[in-house]
Motif scaffolding. Structure first.
Motif, PDB file in Angstrom:
ATOM      1  N   TYR A 135      -6.233  -3.791   8.966  1.00 45.53           N
ATOM      2  CA  TYR A 135      -5.362  -4.958   8.944  1.00 45.53           C
ATOM      3  C   TYR A 135      -4.905  -5.330  10.358  1.00 45.53           C
ATOM      4  O   TYR A 135      -4.822  -4.480  11.246  1.00 45.53           O
ATOM      5  CB  TYR A 135      -4.079  -4.682   8.154  1.00 45.53           C
ATOM      6  CG  TYR A 135      -4.227  -4.195   6.748  1.00 45.53           C
ATOM      7  CD1 TYR A 135      -5.198  -4.673   5.888  1.00 45.53           C
ATOM      8  CD2 TYR A 135      -3.322  -3.239   6.251  1.00 45.53           C
ATOM      9  CE1 TYR A 135      -5.285  -4.220   4.583  1.00 45.53           C
ATOM     10  CE2 TYR A 135      -3.394  -2.786   4.944  1.00 45.53           C
ATOM     11  CZ  TYR A 135      -4.380  -3.274   4.112  1.00 45.53           C
ATOM     12  OH  TYR A 135      -4.451  -2.826   2.820  1.00 45.53           O
ATOM     13  N   THR A 136      -4.517  -6.595  10.516  1.00 44.38           N
ATOM     14  CA  THR A 136      -3.708  -6.941  11.677  1.00 44.38           C
ATOM     15  C   THR A 136      -2.322  -6.336  11.466  1.00 44.38           C
ATOM     16  O   THR A 136      -1.956  -5.928  10.364  1.00 44.38           O
ATOM     17  CB  THR A 136      -3.625  -8.465  11.862  1.00 44.38           C
ATOM     18  OG1 THR A 136      -3.194  -9.063  10.629  1.00 44.38           O
ATOM     19  CG2 THR A 136      -4.979  -9.051  12.252  1.00 44.38           C
ATOM     20  N   SER A 137      -1.530  -6.275  12.514  1.00 38.65           N
ATOM     21  CA  SER A 137      -0.300  -5.473  12.498  1.00 38.65           C
ATOM     22  C   SER A 137       0.773  -5.962  11.526  1.00 38.65           C
ATOM     23  O   SER A 137       1.681  -5.208  11.179  1.00 38.65           O
ATOM     24  CB  SER A 137       0.295  -5.408  13.909  1.00 38.65           C
ATOM     25  OG  SER A 137       0.590  -6.703  14.387  1.00 38.65           O
ATOM     26  N   ALA A 138       0.678  -7.198  11.057  1.00 37.43           N
ATOM     27  CA  ALA A 138       1.715  -7.730  10.170  1.00 37.43           C
ATOM     28  C   ALA A 138       1.772  -6.997   8.832  1.00 37.43           C
ATOM     29  O   ALA A 138       2.819  -6.985   8.178  1.00 37.43           O
ATOM     30  CB  ALA A 138       1.512  -9.225   9.942  1.00 37.43           C
ATOM     31  N   CYS A 139       0.673  -6.397   8.390  1.00 30.87           N
ATOM     32  CA  CYS A 139       0.679  -5.636   7.140  1.00 30.87           C
ATOM     33  C   CYS A 139       1.092  -4.201   7.445  1.00 30.87           C
ATOM     34  O   CYS A 139       0.265  -3.285   7.537  1.00 30.87           O
ATOM     35  CB  CYS A 139      -0.685  -5.690   6.466  1.00 30.87           C
ATOM     36  SG  CYS A 139      -1.008  -7.251   5.617  1.00 30.87           S
ATOM     37  N   ASN A 140       2.404  -4.014   7.588  1.00 32.64           N
ATOM     38  CA  ASN A 140       2.967  -2.693   7.918  1.00 32.64           C
ATOM     39  C   ASN A 140       3.341  -1.966   6.638  1.00 32.64           C
ATOM     40  O   ASN A 140       4.500  -1.704   6.352  1.00 32.64           O
ATOM     41  CB  ASN A 140       4.170  -2.840   8.857  1.00 32.64           C
ATOM     42  CG  ASN A 140       5.236  -3.774   8.313  1.00 32.64           C
ATOM     43  OD1 ASN A 140       4.963  -4.601   7.442  1.00 32.64           O
ATOM     44  ND2 ASN A 140       6.441  -3.670   8.823  1.00 32.64           N
ATOM     45  N   THR A 141       2.318  -1.642   5.841  1.00 34.42           N
ATOM     46  CA  THR A 141       2.522  -1.030   4.534  1.00 34.42           C
ATOM     47  C   THR A 141       3.162   0.356   4.652  1.00 34.42           C
ATOM     48  O   THR A 141       3.030   1.035   5.662  1.00 34.42           O
ATOM     49  CB  THR A 141       1.186  -0.921   3.800  1.00 34.42           C
ATOM     50  OG1 THR A 141       0.218  -0.316   4.663  1.00 34.42           O
ATOM     51  CG2 THR A 141       0.685  -2.306   3.405  1.00 34.42           C
ATOM     52  N   ILE A 142       3.841   0.761   3.587  1.00 37.00           N
ATOM     53  CA  ILE A 142       4.648   1.984   3.603  1.00 37.00           C
ATOM     54  C   ILE A 142       4.316   2.842   2.374  1.00 37.00           C
ATOM     55  O   ILE A 142       3.532   2.435   1.513  1.00 37.00           O
ATOM     56  CB  ILE A 142       6.146   1.636   3.597  1.00 37.00           C
ATOM     57  CG1 ILE A 142       6.492   0.797   2.352  1.00 37.00           C
ATOM     58  CG2 ILE A 142       6.547   0.903   4.877  1.00 37.00           C
ATOM     59  CD1 ILE A 142       7.962   0.489   2.178  1.00 37.00           C
ATOM     60  N   GLY A 143       4.926   4.032   2.295  1.00 38.80           N
ATOM     61  CA  GLY A 143       4.763   4.880   1.130  1.00 38.80           C
ATOM     62  C   GLY A 143       5.141   4.145  -0.150  1.00 38.80           C
ATOM     63  O   GLY A 143       6.152   3.452  -0.209  1.00 38.80           O
ATOM     64  N   GLY A 144       4.313   4.273  -1.172  1.00 42.50           N
ATOM     65  CA  GLY A 144       4.530   3.551  -2.424  1.00 42.50           C
ATOM     66  C   GLY A 144       3.635   2.341  -2.566  1.00 42.50           C
ATOM     67  O   GLY A 144       3.450   1.825  -3.663  1.00 42.50           O
ATOM     68  N   THR A 145       3.067   1.879  -1.434  1.00 40.04           N
ATOM     69  CA  THR A 145       2.130   0.747  -1.505  1.00 40.04           C
ATOM     70  C   THR A 145       0.711   1.218  -1.782  1.00 40.04           C
ATOM     71  O   THR A 145      -0.196   0.405  -1.926  1.00 40.04           O
ATOM     72  CB  THR A 145       2.138  -0.086  -0.207  1.00 40.04           C
ATOM     73  OG1 THR A 145       1.684   0.734   0.884  1.00 40.04           O
ATOM     74  CG2 THR A 145       3.518  -0.621   0.101  1.00 40.04           C
ATOM     75  N   SER A 146       0.507   2.522  -1.856  1.00 37.84           N
ATOM     76  CA  SER A 146      -0.819   3.059  -2.174  1.00 37.84           C
ATOM     77  C   SER A 146      -1.362   2.425  -3.446  1.00 37.84           C
ATOM     78  O   SER A 146      -0.674   2.353  -4.464  1.00 37.84           O
ATOM     79  CB  SER A 146      -0.729   4.572  -2.382  1.00 37.84           C
ATOM     80  OG  SER A 146      -0.548   5.244  -1.174  1.00 37.84           O
ATOM     81  N   GLY A 147      -2.610   1.992  -3.391  1.00 38.78           N
ATOM     82  CA  GLY A 147      -3.258   1.419  -4.554  1.00 38.78           C
ATOM     83  C   GLY A 147      -3.033  -0.063  -4.741  1.00 38.78           C
ATOM     84  O   GLY A 147      -3.577  -0.657  -5.682  1.00 38.78           O
ATOM     85  N   SER A 148      -2.248  -0.685  -3.861  1.00 38.50           N
ATOM     86  CA  SER A 148      -2.010  -2.134  -3.967  1.00 38.50           C
ATOM     87  C   SER A 148      -3.315  -2.896  -3.803  1.00 38.50           C
ATOM     88  O   SER A 148      -4.122  -2.573  -2.919  1.00 38.50           O
ATOM     89  CB  SER A 148      -1.035  -2.598  -2.878  1.00 38.50           C
ATOM     90  OG  SER A 148       0.211  -1.981  -2.983  1.00 38.50           O
TER      91      SER A 148
END
Length: 287
Positions: A199-212
């Protein structure tokens, strides 16, 4: 990895043991839904409809281009979200019984139903990071009862520069960014993922977003499944994947997150949403 949260807390208590991968800690600020995007930003509306919340992970109800409305509905999440534990490197699980439940969300992110699995159709963390569940209901029944349609998995390779949305049913949050490029090999601890989406840096996904689901903002189709990111700048360790090119050169990108492509999954499913790893064009790892 953008991992299950309960496992994260357990891992924090055993830091340094090395036997079990440490998982991402919960986000420390209140989750929030992203603001609606303008009509100019996408040709379709990408919201929470069709996504699901799992225990500590995210996911989505998916169909393939050849799926029928009467087929059993499938749910997609990560291999490392499997309820019986993360598959080891080289392990492929098929046909495993399951009674896992999923919270089905509407467009606003409100839980409107509980879906239940009866089988882990496929799960692995080899080359990719996916688990696909079969539910006890059909797409038609979900549509009739709740007005929710599944998300369609694109069967062609995603394109660099594409505007995407990472839709987390766990956090009820949508991340917006672009596909920055593709990674020949992404190494994280014992696992290696092939041809990963960066991803480009704007998608700063975190714990719990797994599987989105990672959704093409222009078509509304699933092009990947969110799974990991380099948190601390570490080199090829759990929670700190590194990029390895075809020549073996290693690059570390702290704060950058990744997903695993899904275009190769539809070829492995035949009539009735049945898994056939021997089908022509199926390249998913086999047991």
């Amino acid at each position: 990895m953008n991992k299950p949260l309960l496992a994260a807390l357990s891992a924090l208590a055993t830091v340094g043991l090395g036997a079990t991968p440490a998982l991402a800690a919960p986000h420390t600020t209140a989750p929030h839904a992203s603001a609606p995007h303008s009509a100019k930003a996408a040709a379709v509306t990408v919201d929470f409809a069709g996504t699901v919340s799992l225990s500590n992970c995210s996911g989505s109800v998916i169909r393939f281009p050849g799926s029928a409305d009467t087929d059993p509905a499938l749910v997609l999440t990560n291999g490392h979200c499997l309820e019986t534990g993360m598959p080891s490197a080289g392990q492929v699980i098929t046909g495993q019984s399951s009674s896992r439940t999923f919270g089905l969300l509407n467009s606003a992110g409100t839980k409107i139903a509980t879906l239940r699995a009866n089988q882990v159709v496929y799960s692995t963390m080899t080359d990719t990071d996916v688990t696909i569940y079969r539910t006890t209901t059909t797409y038609a029944a979900i549509k009739s009862s709740y007005g929710i349609s599944p998300l369609t998995v694109q069967d062609t390779h995603p394109v660099a520069g594409t505007a995407i949305k990472v839709v987390s049913g766990y956090w009820k949050r949508i991340y917006s960014c672009n596909i920055d490029g593709f990674v020949y090999r992404l190494k994280e601890g014992d696992w290696t993922f092939k041809d990963s989406v960066r991803y480009t840096s704007a998608c700063n996904t975190i714990g719990g977003t797994s599987g989105s689901p990672v959704i093409d903002a222009a078509t509304g189709k699933v092009v990947a499944v969110n799974n990991t990111g380099n948190e601390d700048g570490g080199r090829c360790t759990v929670n700190n994947p590194c990029e390895v090119d075809a020549s073996g050169n290693v690059t570390v990108r702290q704060g950058i997150n990744y997903a695993q492509e899904t275009y190769n999954i539809p070829a492995c499913f035949t009539t009735g949403n049945k898994l056939d790893l021997s089908a022509a064009g199926c390249t998913l790892p086999k047991p």
